[in-house]
Design an enzyme around this catalytic site. Structure first.
Site, PDB file in Angstrom:
ATOM      1  N   LYS A  93       0.804  -1.214   0.000  1.00  0.00           N
ATOM      2  CA  LYS A  93       0.000   0.000   0.000  1.00  0.00           C
ATOM      3  C   LYS A  93       0.844   1.273   0.000  1.00  0.00           C
ATOM      4  O   LYS A  93       0.484   2.268  -0.613  1.00  0.00           O
ATOM      5  CB  LYS A  93      -0.954  -0.016   1.199  1.00  0.00           C
ATOM      6  CG  LYS A  93      -2.035  -1.075   1.052  1.00  0.00           C
ATOM      7  CD  LYS A  93      -3.000  -1.050   2.212  1.00  0.00           C
ATOM      8  CE  LYS A  93      -4.150  -2.012   1.982  1.00  0.00           C
ATOM      9  NZ  LYS A  93      -3.728  -3.381   1.724  1.00  0.00           N
ATOM     10  N   GLU A 177      -2.412   6.534   8.329  1.00  0.00           N
ATOM     11  CA  GLU A 177      -3.144   7.549   7.586  1.00  0.00           C
ATOM     12  C   GLU A 177      -4.111   8.297   8.488  1.00  0.00           C
ATOM     13  O   GLU A 177      -4.548   7.766   9.517  1.00  0.00           O
ATOM     14  CB  GLU A 177      -3.933   6.921   6.429  1.00  0.00           C
ATOM     15  CG  GLU A 177      -3.060   6.326   5.354  1.00  0.00           C
ATOM     16  CD  GLU A 177      -3.872   5.737   4.224  1.00  0.00           C
ATOM     17  OE1 GLU A 177      -3.315   5.634   3.115  1.00  0.00           O
ATOM     18  OE2 GLU A 177      -5.051   5.375   4.438  1.00  0.00           O
ATOM     19  N   HIS A 212     -13.785  -2.533  10.338  1.00  0.00           N
ATOM     20  CA  HIS A 212     -13.221  -2.230   9.023  1.00  0.00           C
ATOM     21  C   HIS A 212     -13.495  -3.326   8.007  1.00  0.00           C
ATOM     22  O   HIS A 212     -12.850  -3.382   6.966  1.00  0.00           O
ATOM     23  CB  HIS A 212     -11.719  -1.955   9.121  1.00  0.00           C
ATOM     24  CG  HIS A 212     -11.356  -0.948  10.162  1.00  0.00           C
ATOM     25  ND1 HIS A 212     -11.700   0.386  10.071  1.00  0.00           N
ATOM     26  CD2 HIS A 212     -10.721  -1.090  11.360  1.00  0.00           C
ATOM     27  CE1 HIS A 212     -11.273   1.022  11.140  1.00  0.00           C
ATOM     28  NE2 HIS A 212     -10.691   0.163  11.938  1.00  0.00           N
ATOM     29  N   ARG A 300      -7.923  -8.153  -7.558  1.00  0.00           N
ATOM     30  CA  ARG A 300      -8.654  -9.419  -7.628  1.00  0.00           C
ATOM     31  C   ARG A 300     -10.134  -9.105  -7.782  1.00  0.00           C
ATOM     32  O   ARG A 300     -10.536  -7.947  -7.773  1.00  0.00           O
ATOM     33  CB  ARG A 300      -8.441 -10.217  -6.343  1.00  0.00           C
ATOM     34  CG  ARG A 300      -8.842  -9.449  -5.082  1.00  0.00           C
ATOM     35  CD  ARG A 300      -8.631 -10.235  -3.817  1.00  0.00           C
ATOM     36  NE  ARG A 300      -8.698  -9.425  -2.625  1.00  0.00           N
ATOM     37  CZ  ARG A 300      -9.809  -9.099  -1.987  1.00  0.00           C
ATOM     38  NH1 ARG A 300     -10.974  -9.523  -2.445  1.00  0.00           N
ATOM     39  NH2 ARG A 300      -9.777  -8.362  -0.896  1.00  0.00           N
TER      40      ARG A 300
END
Length: 667
Positions: A93, A177, A212, A300
């Site tokens: 990421k 983040e 999440h 994917r």
């Protein structure tokens, strides 16, 4: 020519549905993913041994593993997914965010560097400002992710994230983040082919989440304007082009909404945030939408792809196979259309009222609504299990996906609630009733969506009892009488109709309902009628059975339900909801101890990750004592009361069964 399919399976999946429906099946190792489904060399060996030409990696495990994709090509096998280079570029990421920044795709403020020193990560979190989100760099599916509200909680959350990340992905690198306020999670389905063609198949709103992880997904996103759809779609295609993507992929965005107001959340006005070059042309058309930021790209097919199939009428797996065989995309962007609205619910083995604790056990009853795939206006069920199968602690807790489609969102909502009411599962806890509560909640019904919907609506989502003790007790009594009636013979002494030559016959029942004791008294009247007193109500009990459906009236209540008995527990499934009530056999429970004394037991099967205490430590109620891992997630075991730790009965790494005593405490 028919396609021949080959399944691979672990010890835990020897009798799984996917094994039985394929033409061949190959055993590849033990139950733990590290011993089987994460061993790509075993999967390639199985493909070679059976003469397979291609490998579809599914939704998880190795589906985003660059090494696996590369090994497939080296072995002469087609990997039904993007090139290894694209997986590598988007898989980490931090690196992907740097790449997206160069491509002009808007990014969430944060730290995406390679230096993983915990002290540096904490300094970066303090610099960004709380709340922050720690995310596994190689992660997905909510694994290795923690929201942190204040600086003193950062170190513990980081350690937990890294443990989960190394167990799930073999890589404990993380990024940090800014955690957006009132964010919506909107993702774009993209497709590319090996001829340089790209399209976006519109968006999905995946804002309703717990831990999440997605709970409900829908397409199209409520309130989305055509201009914003085009802007986000073109930004997603720009992201795919940046890595020469081929196949199905999903570009996920966080949309930070403007302050709440009565008007639509997506309305006209200038866009916020930096736009990809290909998206800038639409900027003047788009409104005060709030900023949207690139979050990640899943290289994917997503679990929620059926809602895209429902609104487009397309089979995305078919598209994957076509693209993997070297063909061009079947349609261009201007040929794609949205038809109606679709919603998907993830049915999981878990207990929402107990902090979504994963559940394991056998599917003794597994009833689902009728399913018709790819036809709009009907219900679709995607499931990998059958009645009688066992949900183990080794893999994800998802049992099935329930997808509905309607001409409008309102129609889809009603259809989803009706379909969920037809899901009957007995043998372990599930989130089915919780899903119904979400669908019926004001926020979801009115499309007031953000990732905090569940905590915001918790008063109407958790610990809800829609049937109630009087009706549940009446159902349990009716079922007992029906079972007794079925055992009667021509012998008059076999009758259980309460007949007495003098007086009336009384019968008492004792129950447990939501952990509390309850009683009922049944009176057999001379005219054959039945009078019941239960749950503070009293009245005539009248019931009948047609097939598996029992219809009863008790006082002013009327209930039509399917009733299932498992041991002493009666499971009640009705249009208004579902519940369960235990009919106590007092003789069978005579002498049982009440309470656990100083015991602290495992709430589910799993592995002991760590203990936060040692023998002799004084602890306070709510203090973290141990961490367990089950179904690829970590769960903290907290002290139920103040006390002193006497003894730790297991060591980190030990596997334990449900109910196993982990440690001893004294008050």
């Amino acid at each position: 020519m028919a396609i021949q399919t080959v399944a691979v399976y672990s010890d835990a999946d020897a009798d799984a549905k996917h094994v039985s429906v394929c033409d061949e099946a190959v055993h590849i190792g033990g139950s733990a993913p590290k011993e089987s489904y994460l061993r790509w060399e075993k999967i390639i060996a199985a493909a070679k041994a059976t003469g397979a030409e291609a490998i579809h990696p599914g939704y998880g495990f190795l589906s985003e593993n660059e090494e696996f994709a590369h090994a497939c090509g080296k072995a002469g096998l087609v990997f039904i997914g993007p090139p290894a280079s694209a997986i590598k570029a988007m898989g980490l990421k931090a690196e992907s965010k740097q790449l997206m920044e160069k491509a002009g795709v808007p990014l969430v403020p944060g730290y995406h560097g390679s230096d993983q020193d915990p002290a540096l990560l904490k300094r970066e979190a303090d610099r960004i400002g709380y709340p922050v989100l720690i995310k596994a760099s190689a992660g997905g599916g909510g694994k290795g992710m923690r929201a942190v509200e204040k600086t003193e909680d950062f170190e513990a959350a980081l350690a937990s994230c890294k443990r989960e990340a190394i167990n799930s992905f073999g890589d404990d690198a993380v990024l940090v983040e800014k955690y957006a306020q009132r964010p919506r999670h909107i993702e774009i389905q993209v497709f590319g082919d090996s001829h340089g063609n790209y399209v976006y198949l519109f968006e999905r709103d995946c804002s309703v989440q717990r831990r999440h992880q997605k709970v409900l997904e829908e397409a199209p996103a409520p309130g989305m304007t055509d201009a914003m759809r085009k802007q986000m779609g073109e930004a997603a295609v720009a992201a795919a082009r940046a890595v020469n993507y081929v196949g199905a992929g999903t570009v996920e965005f966080i949309v930070e909404q403007p302050p709440k107001r009565h008007e639509d959340q997506f309305s006209d006005g200038p866009p916020l945030g930096k736009l990809a070059p290909s998206a800038r042309s639409a900027a003047h058309e788009v409104a005060s939408v709030g900023a949207f930021y690139f979050m990640e790209m899943n290289t994917r097919l997503q679990v929620e792809h059926p809602v895209t199939e429902a609104i487009t009428g397309l089979d995305l797996v078919e598209w994957q196979l076509l693209v993997a065989s070297g063909e061009k995309l079947p349609l261009a962007q201007d040929q794609l259309r949205i038809h109606g609205h679709a919603i998907e619910a993830r049915i999981c083995a878990e207990s929402p009222d107990n902090n979504f604790l994963p559940a394991t056990g056998a599917l003794h009853v597994y009833g689902l609504p009728p399913s018709v795939s790819f036809e709009r206006g009907l219900v679709r069920v995607d499931a990998g299990v059958r009645e009688g199968d066992v949900i183990s602690p080794f893999y994800d807790s998802m049992i099935a996906k329930l997808i509905v489609h309607g001409d409008t969102r309102e129609q889809a909502l009603a259809r989803m609630d009706e379909a969920l009411a037809q899901v009957h599962i007995v043998g372990l806890s599930t989130n089915v009733q919780f899903l119904r509560h979400v669908v019926q909640s004001r926020s979801f019904a009115e499309a007031d969506l953000d990732t905090a919907l569940i905590p915001r609506e918790q008063a109407v989502l958790f610990n809800q009892e829609k049937i109630g003790l009087p009706a549940a007790a009446a159902a349990a009594v009716a079922l007992r009488l029906l079972e007794e009636k079925a055992l009667e013979t021509a012998d008059p002494f076999s009758k259980r109709d309460g007949w007495r030559s003098h007086g009336v016959s009384l019968r008492r029942f004792e129950f447990e309902f939501h952990g509390e004791p309850a009683k009922a008294e049944l009176t057999y009247l001379h005219d054959g009628a039945l009078r019941l007193a239960a749950g503070g109500e009293e009245g005539l009990l009248v019931f009948s059975r047609e097939g598996e459906v029992v219809t009863l009236t008790f006082g002013n209540q009327r209930l039509t339900a399917r009733l299932y008995r498992r041991g002493e527990t009666v499971h009640v499934f009705a249009r208004q909801g579902a519940t369960q009530i235990t009919v106590m056999d007092l003789l069978a429970h005579a002498g049982e101890a009440h309470g656990e004394g100083g015991r602290l037991t495992a709430p589910m099967p799993g592995k002991v990750v760590s203990f936060a205490v040692k023998a002799g430590d004084k602890v306070s109620k709510g203090q973290a004592l141990a961490v367990m891992e089950a179904m690829k997630m970590e769960h903290t075991i907290a002290a139920p009361a103040d006390g002193v730790v006497q003894e730790l009965l297991y060591a980190p790494g030990d596997q334990v069964t449900e109910g196993a005593e982990l440690l001893k405490m004294a008050g």
